[in-house]
Scaffold this motif. Structure first.
Motif, PDB file in Angstrom:
ATOM      1  N   LYS A   1       0.817  -1.213   0.000  1.00 29.60           N
ATOM      2  CA  LYS A   1       0.000   0.000   0.000  1.00 29.60           C
ATOM      3  C   LYS A   1       0.852   1.265   0.000  1.00 29.60           C
ATOM      4  N   ALA A   2       2.092   1.169   0.481  1.00 27.95           N
ATOM      5  CA  ALA A   2       2.979   2.330   0.536  1.00 27.95           C
ATOM      6  C   ALA A   2       4.417   1.861   0.350  1.00 27.95           C
ATOM      7  N   ILE A   3       5.247   2.724  -0.232  1.00 27.25           N
ATOM      8  CA  ILE A   3       6.663   2.446  -0.419  1.00 27.25           C
ATOM      9  C   ILE A   3       7.456   3.640   0.097  1.00 27.25           C
ATOM     10  N   ALA A   4       8.393   3.389   0.994  1.00 27.13           N
ATOM     11  CA  ALA A   4       9.316   4.412   1.480  1.00 27.13           C
ATOM     12  C   ALA A   4      10.634   4.221   0.746  1.00 27.13           C
ATOM     13  N   MET A   5      11.265   5.333   0.335  1.00 29.29           N
ATOM     14  CA  MET A   5      12.482   5.244  -0.467  1.00 29.29           C
ATOM     15  C   MET A   5      13.540   6.192   0.070  1.00 29.29           C
ATOM     16  N   ASP A   6      14.772   5.694   0.136  1.00 29.72           N
ATOM     17  CA  ASP A   6      15.913   6.547   0.398  1.00 29.72           C
ATOM     18  C   ASP A   6      16.145   7.423  -0.842  1.00 29.72           C
ATOM     19  N   LYS A   7      16.818   8.537  -0.653  1.00 31.31           N
ATOM     20  CA  LYS A   7      17.084   9.424  -1.791  1.00 31.31           C
ATOM     21  C   LYS A   7      18.394   9.079  -2.483  1.00 31.31           C
ATOM     22  N   THR A   8      19.493   9.185  -1.740  1.00 26.70           N
ATOM     23  CA  THR A   8      20.808   9.055  -2.335  1.00 26.70           C
ATOM     24  C   THR A   8      21.086   7.629  -2.781  1.00 26.70           C
ATOM     25  N   GLY A   9      21.389   7.449  -4.065  1.00 25.69           N
ATOM     26  CA  GLY A   9      21.673   6.130  -4.598  1.00 25.69           C
ATOM     27  C   GLY A   9      20.440   5.348  -4.978  1.00 25.69           C
ATOM     28  N   THR A  10      19.265   5.887  -4.676  1.00 29.29           N
ATOM     29  CA  THR A  10      18.010   5.202  -5.009  1.00 29.29           C
ATOM     30  C   THR A  10      17.219   6.053  -6.002  1.00 29.29           C
TER      31      THR A  10
ATOM     32  N   ALA B   1       0.048   1.008 -10.383  1.00 30.28           N
ATOM     33  CA  ALA B   1       0.002  -0.398  -9.957  1.00 30.28           C
ATOM     34  C   ALA B   1      -0.764  -0.584  -8.656  1.00 30.28           C
ATOM     35  N   GLY B   2      -1.234   0.515  -8.071  1.00 29.68           N
ATOM     36  CA  GLY B   2      -2.043   0.399  -6.859  1.00 29.68           C
ATOM     37  C   GLY B   2      -1.343   0.790  -5.577  1.00 29.68           C
ATOM     38  N   VAL B   3      -0.085   1.223  -5.653  1.00 33.94           N
ATOM     39  CA  VAL B   3       0.619   1.710  -4.462  1.00 33.94           C
ATOM     40  C   VAL B   3       0.125   3.132  -4.180  1.00 33.94           C
ATOM     41  N   LYS B   4      -0.524   3.313  -3.046  1.00 31.36           N
ATOM     42  CA  LYS B   4      -1.196   4.586  -2.769  1.00 31.36           C
ATOM     43  C   LYS B   4      -0.246   5.715  -2.391  1.00 31.36           C
ATOM     44  N   HIS B   5       0.855   5.393  -1.719  1.00 29.45           N
ATOM     45  CA  HIS B   5       1.674   6.444  -1.128  1.00 29.45           C
ATOM     46  C   HIS B   5       3.155   6.139  -1.337  1.00 29.45           C
ATOM     47  N   VAL B   6       3.906   7.091  -1.894  1.00 25.60           N
ATOM     48  CA  VAL B   6       5.349   6.970  -2.081  1.00 25.60           C
ATOM     49  C   VAL B   6       6.026   8.036  -1.229  1.00 25.60           C
TER      50      VAL B   6
END
Length: 708
Positions: free
Chosen positions: A395-404, A544-549
């Protein structure tokens, strides 16, 4: 874990007083359990067919589990080799390929040579080495589980002469257990490797000014230590003297080195630049930020220990129910209604044969293996079946900034000449001053100059202005290079220069100014650039249905927000330490339920471990991030995230199809058995046919297909 809860739980006052750390293979009994002897707990564990030893804090606990894992891999490989030997003998002795295929479908159709039978029996014995013991204890304690289910299935297949099928099931189940054990072992070794980030010794500064190298564990808060240029910092501390650019990326994830001078904090595991620092210890070795990262990874893995698989829960009901039903079919009609014993024994045998869960048990592993193979072909390494389905529920994906989201390497993004100067002149002077520097910003300037065919000679008399910039002579004239703040210190700042520098910094760029005693020549802006596929990746995830990034980064807020606007990120959290990232992921899990974390650094490892699904940038990521994560993207293409979500949904659909079909066949033949229509050979044919069909359906996952 469920077996241990059943066996040890009553002894300690309930299963809620037991905690399990899957990563380290550790079971903890809560203090509320009272004064329970170690011997009583060890005896309770032994009743399950497993063994345990008291936990030691010396790090020697993994020795036994490593030996067990090696044995498990050895027996599994031997089982597979024996199975292959049996198939080879079968093909060699069959009259033709058609005869060989018919013999595999129905062994009773023609005699089987004893060497082939011996090979299949060997595969069963080797594959069932670690399963049979647990199945026996499950039967003895009346706690039927998947191990007992597998043993009954294999024995049932062998009883009716289906040697090949029994051997195949035994091997596949042993392989799945070995892969699971291997994955946990890899994660355990990754956590141990984190300790290598900090050096084992520290150079302490004595009161008389002399220096001595001692183990880091002997250093205490208040001690002073020396960090020469280019070395890793051994302990958390505060700078007393000296200045240097420190690479904190392993701890904070910051994309650029941070200038450290008197009064600022440094972290164990970070890398000192060119200068020498004198640091006061602020935290003992077991309390540094790096040590807390290691503990958080272990705690996060313990909290997210995998729950029992659906088949395992189903087996606790299915296995005893089928066995009891077969017994009733055999006894009740002859005893109560005068039925023929031979007739009802045959029907009970048919029921046991059709109840053999070969198709059901094989369907999921084959689907998982095919899905994992397809993922690997696409450059996505998924570390086991437990994680191939999870992306379908994100439902949600958290992402690092640097290198991602960004490339992780600074580049010159803007060159702003002032007055009559040109871009080439500005780059020539900056590159000449930075030619001998190893600083990432200097390397970015030199690369930009080379790309513009500007190759000046190195400047003469280059001097480092600590915390400010550089001076040197170029073309017979002195020049300086530094930050916007240094321009103001020199008294050469103007409203126009300030406006342009502030505008660049507001976009998250680092501003480098070049000038001489007469005027400012121009500004150079350096930044960690966004991956070109990042914006499309966020849109694809939403589709694809992921509500929150969400973006989680250790960089400054201005940089983070500028990149978030550019990419389309829904939510931004900046200036975070590892524990802050972990806390944000926990909040997301509480809000959305199923959450993924994507990162590439050691600082991301706790959040990767705590998330429902940890995804590492495998091509460039740190070993700790890759080993801690559940999924690794083996290329720099983050657009694979949306593909992974779609692929997981496709896999889940195939698994559901196989399970429903397998159970449907069982249900249909169950009705036919009670009606007296089903035959033993029909049951065998249906079971083998169902097994083949679910395998073929699972193998569809190997075919390349694009998201719809």
């Amino acid at each position: 874990m469920a077996v241990l809860k059943q066996a040890v739980g009553p002894l300690v006052g309930g299963p809620d007083r037991l905690a399990f750390d899957v990563l380290n293979g550790r079971m903890t009994v809560a203090p509320a359990a009272g004064n329970i002897s170690d011997l009583a707990i060890l005896e309770a564990v032994a009743t399950t067919g497993m063994s345990a030893v008291p936990w030691q804090a010396t790090g020697a606990n993994g020795t036994g589990s490593d030996g067990h894992r090696r044995q498990q891999l050895l027996f599994t490989a031997a089982s597979g080799a024996s199975l292959l030997l049996g198939v080879t003998i079968h093909m060699a002795t069959a009259g033709s390929i058609g005869d060989a295929l018919r013999l595999l479908v129905s062994h009773a159709a023609q005699p089987m040579p004893w060497p082939e039978i011996a090979a299949y029996v060997g595969a069963v014995l080797l594959g069932g080495r670690f399963v049979a013991v647990k199945a026996w204890y499950a039967l003895r304690n009346l706690r039927p589980d998947i191990n007992l289910l597998m043993v009954v299935a294999v024995l049932g297949a062998m009883l009716i002469g289906e040697w090949f099928e029994g051997a195949t099931v035994a091997f596949l189940f042993a392989l799945s257990l070995a892969l699971e054990s291997w994955s946990v072992g890899r994660a355990r070794r990754a956590v141990a490797a984190l300790l290598d980030l900090a050096p084992p010794t520290v150079r302490l500064l004595r009161p008389d000014g002399s220096e001595i190298d001692v183990p880091v564990a002997e250093a205490r808060p208040g001690d002073r230590f020396i960090v020469p240029g280019g070395e890793r910092i051994a302990l958390d501390g505060r700078v007393l003297s000296g200045s240097s650019a420190v690479n904190q990326a392993p701890i904070t994830g910051e994309s650029l080195p941070v200038e450290k001078q008197e009064g600022l904090e440094v972290y164990a595991g970070s890398i000192n630049g060119d200068g020498t620092l004198t640091v006061e210890v602020t935290k003992a070795a077991d309390d540094t930020t790096l040590a807390r990262i290691i503990r958080m990874i272990e705690d996060a893995h313990a909290r997210r220990a995998p729950s029992e698989q659906w088949v395992e829960r189903f087996a606790r009901i299915y296995t005893p129910a089928v066995m009891m039903l077969a017994l009733l079919v055999f006894l009740v009609p002859p005893l109560l209604f005068g039925g023929l014993w031979e007739d009802w024994f045959y029907r009970a045998l048919v029921l046991l044969v059709i109840a053999c869960p070969c198709a059901l048990v094989i369907s999921t592993p084959v689907s998982i293996v095919a899905s994992l193979a397809a993922s690997a072909r696409a450059g996505v390494l998924v570390k086991g079946g437990a994680f191939i389905e999870l992306p379908a529920r994100l439902k949600a994906i958290a992402m690092d900034k640097t290198g991602t989201i960004t490339r992780g390497e600074p580049e010159v993004v803007d060159v702003v000449p002032l007055g009559t100067h040109t871009e080439a002149e500005l780059l020539a002077r900056a590159a000449a001053l930075e030619a001998r520097s190893t600083h990432p910003l200097a390397r970015a300037i030199v690369r930009r100059a080379e790309s513009r065919n500007v190759s000046p000679a190195s400047a003469a008399d280059v001097q480092l202005l600590k915390g400010k910039g550089l001076t040197g002579t170029f073309g017979g004239e002195p020049f300086w290079l530094g930050s916007h703040r240094y321009v103001a210190e020199r008294g050469q700042d103007t409203p126009d220069i300030a406006r342009q520098a502030e505008a660049l910094e507001a976009d998250g760029k680092t501003v480098i100014v070049v000038g001489n005693a007469r005027h400012v020549c121009g500004l150079i802006a350096v930044a960690d650039t966004v991956r070109p596929e990042a914006a499309g990746m966020v849109k694809a995830l939403h589709a694809a249905g992921v509500k929150h990034v969400v973006m989680l980064t250790g960089d400054n807020r201005a940089t983070a927000e500028a990149i978030a606007r550019q990419v389309g990120i829904d939510e931004v959290h900046a200036e975070l330490l590892p524990e802050d990232k972990l806390r944000n992921v926990e909040q997301l899990v509480g809000r959305y339920g199923t959450v993924a974390m994507v990162g590439d650094g050691v600082n991301d490892a706790p959040a990767l471990a705590r998330a429902s699904l940890g995804i590492a940038m495998g091509a460039i990521g740190s070993d700790a991030a890759i080993e801690t994560a559940d999924v690794a993207l083996m290329t720099d293409d983050i657009s694979k995230l949306a593909w992974l979500v779609w692929h997981a949904r496709r896999t889940l659909a195939v698994i559901r199809q196989n399970i429903l079909f397998s159970l449907g066949v069982k249900a249909a033949f169950l009705l036919l058995t009670f009606a007296g229509v089903a035959s033993l050979w029909g049951a065998i044919a249906a079971d083998v046919g169902a097994s083949l069909l679910v395998v073929f359906n699972a193998l569809r996952l190997l075919r390349p297909a694009a998201p719809r």
